[in-house]
Motif scaffolding. Structure first.
Motif, PDB file in Angstrom:
ATOM      1  N   CYS A  63       0.833  -1.215   0.000  1.00 14.04           N
ATOM      2  CA  CYS A  63       0.000   0.000   0.000  1.00 14.04           C
ATOM      3  C   CYS A  63       0.866   1.264   0.000  1.00 14.04           C
ATOM      4  O   CYS A  63       0.570   2.226  -0.700  1.00 14.04           O
ATOM      5  N   GLN A  64       1.941   1.256   0.780  1.00 12.73           N
ATOM      6  CA  GLN A  64       2.841   2.413   0.823  1.00 12.73           C
ATOM      7  C   GLN A  64       3.532   2.625  -0.522  1.00 12.73           C
ATOM      8  O   GLN A  64       3.651   3.755  -0.995  1.00 12.73           O
ATOM      9  N   ILE A  65       3.992   1.543  -1.133  1.00 12.91           N
ATOM     10  CA  ILE A  65       4.654   1.655  -2.434  1.00 12.91           C
ATOM     11  C   ILE A  65       3.680   2.207  -3.470  1.00 12.91           C
ATOM     12  O   ILE A  65       4.020   3.107  -4.240  1.00 12.91           O
ATOM     13  N   ALA A  66       2.459   1.668  -3.481  1.00 11.50           N
ATOM     14  CA  ALA A  66       1.462   2.144  -4.444  1.00 11.50           C
ATOM     15  C   ALA A  66       1.132   3.618  -4.211  1.00 11.50           C
ATOM     16  O   ALA A  66       1.128   4.417  -5.153  1.00 11.50           O
ATOM     17  N   ALA A  67       0.870   3.995  -2.969  1.00 14.12           N
ATOM     18  CA  ALA A  67       0.511   5.380  -2.667  1.00 14.12           C
ATOM     19  C   ALA A  67       1.671   6.328  -2.958  1.00 14.12           C
ATOM     20  O   ALA A  67       1.472   7.409  -3.522  1.00 14.12           O
ATOM     21  N   ASN A  68       2.880   5.944  -2.609  1.00  9.80           N
ATOM     22  CA  ASN A  68       4.037   6.807  -2.863  1.00  9.80           C
ATOM     23  C   ASN A  68       4.355   6.913  -4.349  1.00  9.80           C
ATOM     24  O   ASN A  68       4.872   7.935  -4.796  1.00  9.80           O
ATOM     25  N   THR A  69       4.050   5.875  -5.116  1.00  9.48           N
ATOM     26  CA  THR A  69       4.289   5.933  -6.558  1.00  9.48           C
ATOM     27  C   THR A  69       3.301   6.874  -7.233  1.00  9.48           C
ATOM     28  O   THR A  69       3.686   7.682  -8.072  1.00  9.48           O
ATOM     29  N   VAL A  70       2.024   6.786  -6.861  1.00 12.25           N
ATOM     30  CA  VAL A  70       1.038   7.634  -7.527  1.00 12.25           C
ATOM     31  C   VAL A  70       1.053   9.076  -7.017  1.00 12.25           C
ATOM     32  O   VAL A  70       0.458   9.949  -7.646  1.00 12.25           O
ATOM     33  N   ILE A  71       1.756   9.345  -5.922  1.00 11.26           N
ATOM     34  CA  ILE A  71       1.863  10.723  -5.448  1.00 11.26           C
ATOM     35  C   ILE A  71       2.996  11.482  -6.165  1.00 11.26           C
ATOM     36  O   ILE A  71       3.067  12.701  -6.099  1.00 11.26           O
TER      37      ILE A  71
END
Length: 168
Positions: A52-60
């Motif tokens: 979840c952190q990787i996904a959220a940090n990538t799309v930010i």
């Protein structure tokens, strides 16, 4: 996340040109909210939390990249409007905003931890405390993203009015 930022630096500028900066930023904010919301549901395991952190940090990343382009555009807009070099004003306000934002963020984390009954001396978190931390963290991040959404909308409106007034 550094690798995703490097890739984003190559992908995002062409996306800005093709579909527009505000659409890319708004999509980034919406996807980031979804990632932080998923953190509440899947963040109990190490793998779920990491994904979840990787996904959220990538799309930010597009939002992070857009911050610098917005700063440059605002500097240009104020320079045209007031016929002065306002780069130092932008630097000072950015520094001030970072300090105030850091203070509010630290206070918010402290309030969330106190609200969920976090005890720093215990060896293991209770289920209620873990749920509260995940809910509070996810909720506060989503609120920050919604605030960014509103801020970007206002900024884009200001810049459109300025362009219309300048005859561009």
């Amino acid at each position: 996340t550094i690798l995703s930022m490097i890739v984003s630096l190559m992908i995002v500028p062409p996306l800005f040109k093709k579909i527009g900066r505000s659409r890319v930023v708004m999509t980034s904010i919406i996807l980031c909210c979804a990632g932080f919301g998923a953190l509440f549901f899947f963040g109990r395991t190490t793998v779920g939390y990491a994904m979840c952190q990787i996904a959220a940090n990538t799309v930010i990343n597009p939002l992070n990249i857009a911050v610098y382009t917005y700063a440059a555009d605002l500097t240009d807009m104020f320079a045209r409007k007031y016929k002065e070099n306002v780069a130092s004003l932008c630097a000072v306000s950015g520094s001030f905003g970072t300090k105030i934002g850091g203070g509010i963020g630290a206070a918010l984390v402290g309030w969330i931890l106190a609200w969920v009954g976090f005890e720093g001396t215990t060896a293991q978190l209770s289920e209620g405390t873990l749920t509260g931390i995940l809910a509070g963290g996810s909720f506060s991040r989503v609120i920050v993203m919604i605030t960014c959404f509103v801020f970007v909308f206002i900024l884009e409106s200001m810049m459109k009015k300025e362009k219309v007034a300048a005859g561009e």
